[in-house]
Write a protein that holds these residues in place. Structure first.
Motif, PDB file in Angstrom:
ATOM      1  N   GLY A  31       0.627  -1.374   0.119  1.00 52.52           N
ATOM      2  CA  GLY A  31      -0.436   0.169   0.202  1.00 52.52           C
ATOM      3  C   GLY A  31       0.489   1.076  -0.173  1.00 52.52           C
ATOM      4  N   GLU A  32       1.700   1.441   0.175  1.00 53.61           N
ATOM      5  CA  GLU A  32       3.158   2.586   0.911  1.00 53.61           C
ATOM      6  C   GLU A  32       3.550   2.808  -0.839  1.00 53.61           C
ATOM      7  N   PRO A  33       3.089   3.743  -0.863  1.00 49.99           N
ATOM      8  CA  PRO A  33       3.541   4.161  -3.170  1.00 49.99           C
ATOM      9  C   PRO A  33       5.549   3.935  -3.377  1.00 49.99           C
ATOM     10  N   MET A  77       3.245  10.980  -1.372  1.00 49.26           N
ATOM     11  CA  MET A  77       4.071  10.022  -2.573  1.00 49.26           C
ATOM     12  C   MET A  77       5.797   9.695  -1.430  1.00 49.26           C
ATOM     13  N   TYR A  78       6.145   8.441  -2.099  1.00 53.25           N
ATOM     14  CA  TYR A  78       7.396   8.303  -1.353  1.00 53.25           C
ATOM     15  C   TYR A  78       7.714   7.941  -3.158  1.00 53.25           C
ATOM     16  N   GLY A  79       9.405   8.099  -3.089  1.00 54.92           N
ATOM     17  CA  GLY A  79      10.305   8.358  -4.376  1.00 54.92           C
ATOM     18  C   GLY A  79      11.062   8.127  -4.319  1.00 54.92           C
ATOM     19  N   THR A 104      17.197   7.793   4.387  1.00 54.09           N
ATOM     20  CA  THR A 104      18.638   6.785   4.472  1.00 54.09           C
ATOM     21  C   THR A 104      18.591   5.394   4.346  1.00 54.09           C
ATOM     22  N   MET A 105      17.012   4.779   4.600  1.00 47.58           N
ATOM     23  CA  MET A 105      16.867   3.713   4.113  1.00 47.58           C
ATOM     24  C   MET A 105      15.471   3.441   4.293  1.00 47.58           C
ATOM     25  N   CYS A 106      14.790   2.770   3.500  1.00 49.62           N
ATOM     26  CA  CYS A 106      13.882   2.358   2.905  1.00 49.62           C
ATOM     27  C   CYS A 106      13.131   0.917   2.157  1.00 49.62           C
ATOM     28  N   GLY A 107      13.068   0.051   3.408  1.00 45.74           N
ATOM     29  CA  GLY A 107      12.888  -1.432   3.204  1.00 45.74           C
ATOM     30  C   GLY A 107      11.200  -1.477   2.237  1.00 45.74           C
ATOM     31  N   HIS A 108      10.462  -0.812   2.345  1.00 39.90           N
ATOM     32  CA  HIS A 108       9.057  -0.632   0.831  1.00 39.90           C
ATOM     33  C   HIS A 108      10.322  -0.648   0.164  1.00 39.90           C
ATOM     34  N   ALA A 109      11.029   0.474  -0.216  1.00 35.40           N
ATOM     35  CA  ALA A 109      11.495   0.787  -0.956  1.00 35.40           C
ATOM     36  C   ALA A 109      12.355  -0.576  -2.325  1.00 35.40           C
ATOM     37  N   PHE A 190      16.618   5.443  12.124  1.00 38.51           N
ATOM     38  CA  PHE A 190      16.404   5.043  13.592  1.00 38.51           C
ATOM     39  C   PHE A 190      15.047   6.174  13.798  1.00 38.51           C
ATOM     40  N   TYR A 191      14.252   5.181  14.501  1.00 39.50           N
ATOM     41  CA  TYR A 191      13.260   5.407  15.020  1.00 39.50           C
ATOM     42  C   TYR A 191      12.354   5.097  16.492  1.00 39.50           C
ATOM     43  N   ALA A 192      11.625   6.401  17.192  1.00 38.84           N
ATOM     44  CA  ALA A 192      11.306   6.252  18.332  1.00 38.84           C
ATOM     45  C   ALA A 192      10.300   5.039  18.549  1.00 38.84           C
ATOM     46  N   VAL A 259       2.914   1.527  13.219  1.00 35.83           N
ATOM     47  CA  VAL A 259       2.613   2.565  12.211  1.00 35.83           C
ATOM     48  C   VAL A 259       3.647   3.667  11.875  1.00 35.83           C
ATOM     49  N   LEU A 260       4.555   4.709  11.194  1.00 39.51           N
ATOM     50  CA  LEU A 260       4.972   4.794  11.525  1.00 39.51           C
ATOM     51  C   LEU A 260       4.953   6.557  10.886  1.00 39.51           C
ATOM     52  N   VAL A 261       4.722   7.171  11.590  1.00 39.68           N
ATOM     53  CA  VAL A 261       4.541   8.353  10.680  1.00 39.68           C
ATOM     54  C   VAL A 261       6.250   9.592  10.922  1.00 39.68           C
ATOM     55  N   PHE A 262       6.422   9.866   9.754  1.00 38.24           N
ATOM     56  CA  PHE A 262       7.981  10.204   9.768  1.00 38.24           C
ATOM     57  C   PHE A 262       8.230  11.601   8.500  1.00 38.24           C
ATOM     58  N   ALA A 263       9.092  11.702   7.745  1.00 38.59           N
ATOM     59  CA  ALA A 263       9.127  13.033   7.799  1.00 38.59           C
ATOM     60  C   ALA A 263       7.851  14.537   7.724  1.00 38.59           C
ATOM     61  N   LEU A 267       2.761   9.640   6.359  1.00 34.06           N
ATOM     62  CA  LEU A 267       2.408   8.275   6.949  1.00 34.06           C
ATOM     63  C   LEU A 267       2.270   6.709   5.968  1.00 34.06           C
ATOM     64  N   ASP A 268       2.813   6.216   6.936  1.00 34.83           N
ATOM     65  CA  ASP A 268       3.362   5.233   6.258  1.00 34.83           C
ATOM     66  C   ASP A 268       2.180   4.044   5.906  1.00 34.83           C
ATOM     67  N   ARG A 269       1.739   3.963   4.747  1.00 34.47           N
ATOM     68  CA  ARG A 269       0.698   2.548   4.693  1.00 34.47           C
ATOM     69  C   ARG A 269       1.307   1.209   4.861  1.00 34.47           C
ATOM     70  N   CYS A 270       2.920   0.844   4.524  1.00 29.33           N
ATOM     71  CA  CYS A 270       3.080  -0.188   5.037  1.00 29.33           C
ATOM     72  C   CYS A 270       3.559  -0.517   6.173  1.00 29.33           C
ATOM     73  N   PRO A 271       3.598  -1.928   6.812  1.00 32.53           N
ATOM     74  CA  PRO A 271       4.399  -1.897   7.816  1.00 32.53           C
ATOM     75  C   PRO A 271       5.513  -1.379   8.275  1.00 32.53           C
ATOM     76  N   CYS A 272       6.786  -1.198   6.728  1.00 25.25           N
ATOM     77  CA  CYS A 272       7.826  -0.234   7.897  1.00 25.25           C
ATOM     78  C   CYS A 272       9.149  -0.902   7.463  1.00 25.25           C
ATOM     79  N   GLY A 273       9.974  -1.373   5.918  1.00 26.19           N
ATOM     80  CA  GLY A 273      10.366  -2.829   6.410  1.00 26.19           C
ATOM     81  C   GLY A 273      11.763  -1.848   7.034  1.00 26.19           C
ATOM     82  N   SER A 274      11.762  -0.614   7.026  1.00 24.15           N
ATOM     83  CA  SER A 274      13.609  -0.062   8.062  1.00 24.15           C
ATOM     84  C   SER A 274      12.405  -0.174   9.301  1.00 24.15           C
ATOM     85  N   GLY A 275      11.405  -0.147  10.026  1.00 20.20           N
ATOM     86  CA  GLY A 275      10.155  -0.321  11.135  1.00 20.20           C
ATOM     87  C   GLY A 275      10.843  -1.714  11.852  1.00 20.20           C
TER      88      GLY A 275
HETATM   89  O1  LIG Z   1       9.081   0.627   4.438  1.00 19.71           O
HETATM   90  C1  LIG Z   1      10.085   1.323   5.248  1.00 19.71           C
HETATM   91  O2  LIG Z   1      11.612   1.884   5.512  1.00 19.71           O
HETATM   92  C2  LIG Z   1       9.788   2.926   4.974  1.00 19.71           C
HETATM   93  N1  LIG Z   1       8.307   3.094   4.211  1.00 19.71           N
HETATM   94  C3  LIG Z   1       8.007   4.592   4.654  1.00 19.71           C
HETATM   95  C4  LIG Z   1       9.064   5.054   5.637  1.00 19.71           C
HETATM   96  C5  LIG Z   1      10.186   3.895   5.341  1.00 19.71           C
HETATM   97  O3  LIG Z   1      11.788   3.958   4.912  1.00 19.71           O
END
Ligand SMILES: O=C(O)[C@H]1NCC[C@@H]1O
Length: 353
Positions: A31-33, A77-79, A104-109, A190-192, A259-263, A267-275
């Motif tokens: 679900g995360e673009p 949007m994510y790019g 710095t890292m994005c798992g879904h990407a 880094f995530y809280a 759920v990740l809130v970032f930038a 709001l991340d739609r996926c479980p967040c790979g780096s998270g």
């Molecule tokens: O999957 C992830 O890691 C991420 N998705 C959007 C923001 C995070 O980098």
């Protein structure tokens, strides 16, 4: 077929003008673009990926806002900008773009780009899995794409950079929410981490806007209070966001939601790979998880799932760390050709606040 990539577009314009034409491939992971820039982005210079990231930020940020923001994109949007790799063995290198800058890292990407790399012929397909080495700003990430005998790509698993629990139980006073205790963990970013129930929210059922407001407040308060450190580079030492969880850390047989809130309130739609990587490191360090144990991590918003497994102990500088394997699926959903007109006063895009 060789892929059109941003780094073979040497003739692309170096400023945002009517000559700019950006071709993209659109994918989503849980679900995360992911908007992958196929061509039209300027060639970045620098000896290392972090130098190229600096070049993008300092000299070409209008290109990011052009393809990420309205009217071509939106605030969630994510790019991905492909750049020339500088690490030995890398098949491709990538800069991640989000609504206020660069990740710095994005798992879904990584999950989406690994399929893209095989499907575009950047990496030769192998059955049953093709290894794709992706140089990210945080370091080398190794991905493994399932490929069937007809060449169809599918699920992806990846091993990220060493992940570690940075700090436990930090007290932070957050306006409107009071005194909270959070953990900070690193999974390429880094995530809280905070159990959402501590602030009266439920990551599976609360309104997205309430989760975003709380997550952004917590990140803001922590940024003002905590100085982060990363053994590899100061460029990696910043808080990327807050992950609100279901608090389900000690029970490995049930899916764990987050759920990740970032930038800027993104709001991340996926479980967040780096998270997931960071949360596995946290759960492992606290003794809630053992090596080789696979858990399901679910997005509180879309209910899509990744799995996460601590596969080996390692170190990050002096710190105990783990290598984490994350597994998920990405899908193609289209392509775009973005243009602009010289007299468009909104040509660099905009976001509403
Ligand atoms: O999957 C992830 O890691 C991420 N998705 C959007 C923001 C995070 O980098």
């Amino acid at each position: 077929m060789a892929a059109p990539t941003s780094y073979d577009s040497a003739s692309s314009p170096s400023r945002l003008s009517a000559d700019v034409v950006i071709h993209t491939t659109e994918m989503h992971t849980g679900g995360e673009p992911l908007r992958i820039i196929d061509s039209g982005y300027p060639t970045l210079v620098g000896d290392t990926i972090l130098d190229k990231l600096r070049d993008a930020r300092q000299n070409y940020d209008q290109f990011r806002t052009f393809f990420m923001s309205e009217p071509r994109g939106h605030r969630d949007m994510y790019g991905a900008i492909l750049v020339e790799p500088d690490a030995p063995g890398a098949d491709l290198a990538v800069l991640f773009t989000q609504n206020e800058g660069y990740g710095t890292m994005c798992g879904h990407a990584v999950i989406a780009l690994s399929r893209y790399a095989v499907d575009r012929g950047i990496v030769k397909p192998m059955t049953p899995e093709t290894q794709v080495n992706i140089q990210c700003p945080c370091g080398m990430v190794r991905a493994y794409v399932s490929c069937d005998e007809n060449g169809k790509t599918g699920a992806v698993r990846f091993h990220s950079v060493p992940a570690f629990l940075f700090a436990e139980d930090i007290e932070v006073d957050v306006e409107g929410l009071g005194k909270l205790r959070v953990d900070i963990s690193y999974g390429g970013a880094f995530y809280a981490f905070l159990d959402a129930a501590k602030i009266g929210l439920d990551v599976r059922t609360s309104k997205a806007r309430d989760i975003v407001a709380a997550g952004a407040q917590i990140t803001g308060a922590l940024k003002a209070k905590i100085k982060l450190h990363h053994p590899d580079s100061n460029d990696l030492a910043f808080l990327s966001g807050t992950i609100l969880t279901d608090g389900n850390d000690p029970f490995p047989n049930k899916p764990a939601a987050q759920v990740l809130v970032f930038a800027d309130s993104q709001l991340d739609r996926c479980p967040c790979g780096s998270g997931v990587t960071a949360r596995v490191a946290l759960q492992y360090k606290k003794g809630f998880m053992h090596l080789g144990q696979r858990r399901i991590y679910e997005s509180g918003t879309t209910k899509t799932k990744f799995t996460g497994t601590a596969i080996a102990e390692t170190t990050a500088g002096e710190v105990d760390a783990v290598v984490v394997e994350v597994r998920g699926r990405a899908h193609y959903c289209g392509s775009n050709v973005f243009t602009l007109e010289e007299d468009d006063i909104l040509k660099a895009g905009f976001l509403l606040h």
